[in-house]
Design an enzyme around this catalytic site. Sequence first.
Site, PDB file in Angstrom:
ATOM      1  N   LEU A 148       0.838  -1.201   0.000  1.00  9.54           N
ATOM      2  CA  LEU A 148       0.000   0.000   0.000  1.00  9.54           C
ATOM      3  C   LEU A 148       0.868   1.244   0.000  1.00  9.54           C
ATOM      4  O   LEU A 148       1.820   1.345   0.782  1.00  9.54           O
ATOM      5  CB  LEU A 148      -0.900   0.009   1.239  1.00  9.54           C
ATOM      6  CG  LEU A 148      -1.564   1.346   1.601  1.00  9.54           C
ATOM      7  CD1 LEU A 148      -2.538   1.790   0.513  1.00  9.54           C
ATOM      8  CD2 LEU A 148      -2.270   1.258   2.951  1.00  9.54           C
ATOM      9  N   SER A 149       0.557   2.202  -0.852  1.00 10.12           N
ATOM     10  CA  SER A 149       1.174   3.521  -0.856  1.00 10.12           C
ATOM     11  C   SER A 149       2.697   3.386  -1.018  1.00 10.12           C
ATOM     12  O   SER A 149       3.165   2.872  -2.024  1.00 10.12           O
ATOM     13  CB  SER A 149       0.781   4.271   0.421  1.00 10.12           C
ATOM     14  OG  SER A 149       1.146   5.626   0.353  1.00 10.12           O
TER      15      SER A 149
END
Length: 517
Positions: A189-190
């Site tokens: 994520l991210s």
Amino acid sequence: MAVSPTVSPTAPPVLRSARRSARRSVRPVRRIAGALLAAAAFLLPAASARAVAVPAPSTVFVPSAVPAASGVFQQVTGFGSNPGNLAMYTYAPAGLPSGAPLVVALHGCVQSADDYYRHSGWPELADRYGFAVVFPQTGPANNPLSCFRWFDAAQSARGVGEAASVVQMAAKAGSLFGSDRQRVFVAGLSAGGGLAADLLADYPDVFAGGSIASGLPAHCATTQSAASSCQNSDQGLSPAQWAEKVRRAYPGYAGPWPRVAIWQGTADTTVRPVNASELRDQWTEVWGIGRTPSGTRSLPGGTTETSYPDASGRTAVAVYSIAGMGHGLAVAPGAGTDRCGATGPYFLDTICSGYHTARFWGLTGDGPTVPELPAPTGLTATPTDGTTVALGWQAVSGAASYQVFRDGVLVARPTGTAHTDGGLSAGTSYGYAVAAVAADGTVGARSATVTVTTPGGGSPCFTTDNYHQVAAGRATQAGGLVSARGSGQAMGLWNTFTVHTLRQTGPDYYVLADGQC
């Protein structure tokens, strides 16, 4: 190496009590994290503050219960030289047999391995489908906001830094759990998504597939100063240039390449949606499959899945676009095969991205086993009047229904191979295409577009009775019979009861156009 305290479901009572106390002491710190993030731009140099993919603390959420797990979440030490100074945590379901797959799950900024274990849904899916999970963890000793350093060439390249540490963890977990080395996957994520993309480029010989959620193209930036531009702007690179960044990461490697799932919220202002397009361009070019999708389908949570197949028809790259979702990992708490995870900061209740990713990788046992349906052939479009077009096409084997597109917009879902499209404008051109839909909702490739122009349009029409048509000079009468001026078409008796529509097609020239205007 100092690491954050971790809760093991099997820890002794005294240790669990101590760790609960530790968590209570940490909670006030987490409550002020949003305020600290808002001030981050002032606490760090401008480029650094923007370069680490930290979301703005504006998401409002209602935490959901953390799902129970059958196995053990624990820290593992001694996994290698660890050049990236990371901590390793693992989860394995109780009784996991050898030969099972392995998933590496990378958290986002201001998160920890424990956060990702509790919210991402990967432990539930591991229990359900039988695989082990590695949760790498970075911390403030590496980055002030605990971001993986996807933007640092000394950390994200093959054989060095955090990238090398993650691969050492995968090797250690493979030994601990007897994992299938041909079924090792990475998700993030991210900032974790950015590092996941780098790992797919650096180690295509290790990872069979990847999932990048709200992340960046592989090696978009190699310095902090370049990272902000990657997060926020179109880099203006061609697909070939993006693919070259992958090929340079492991020179001489010629395949096979990892299968890549790309997750992106359309309302993400931290890592802009253009990054999903760039990731698609990068990996479809690496695969050499072009950017024409084989099909799309609608999934829960306002999600659209777009598939790009390899030469065998199997999906190599899939893009999952979630309408209205901001920055975070898509989860869907609750009971059900396609649900997982728990809500929290940057864990957003939309769809269980982990389930659909695992299915895409072939870990669920129910993934697609046949190519998407082919495009229908023999499409014809025939105007029946100025406002209606009749469509027909050849049947597609395996289709449960069809989708009809007018000028790229879905307008009908017939179950047969014909459709009449109405409510059109006269004298107007329309482009039609058709796609077959399988019983599971998967939409196949669209047909070639057929363009048709409805008759009429561009010329004025007049509808009234024969008496007033003559009075207006659009018709003539002789012996009580009326004819259209110019064309001489018969209109019947000269009275106020007989009504016709006339279209003017030239100076003093009118034709009958009943029902066409």
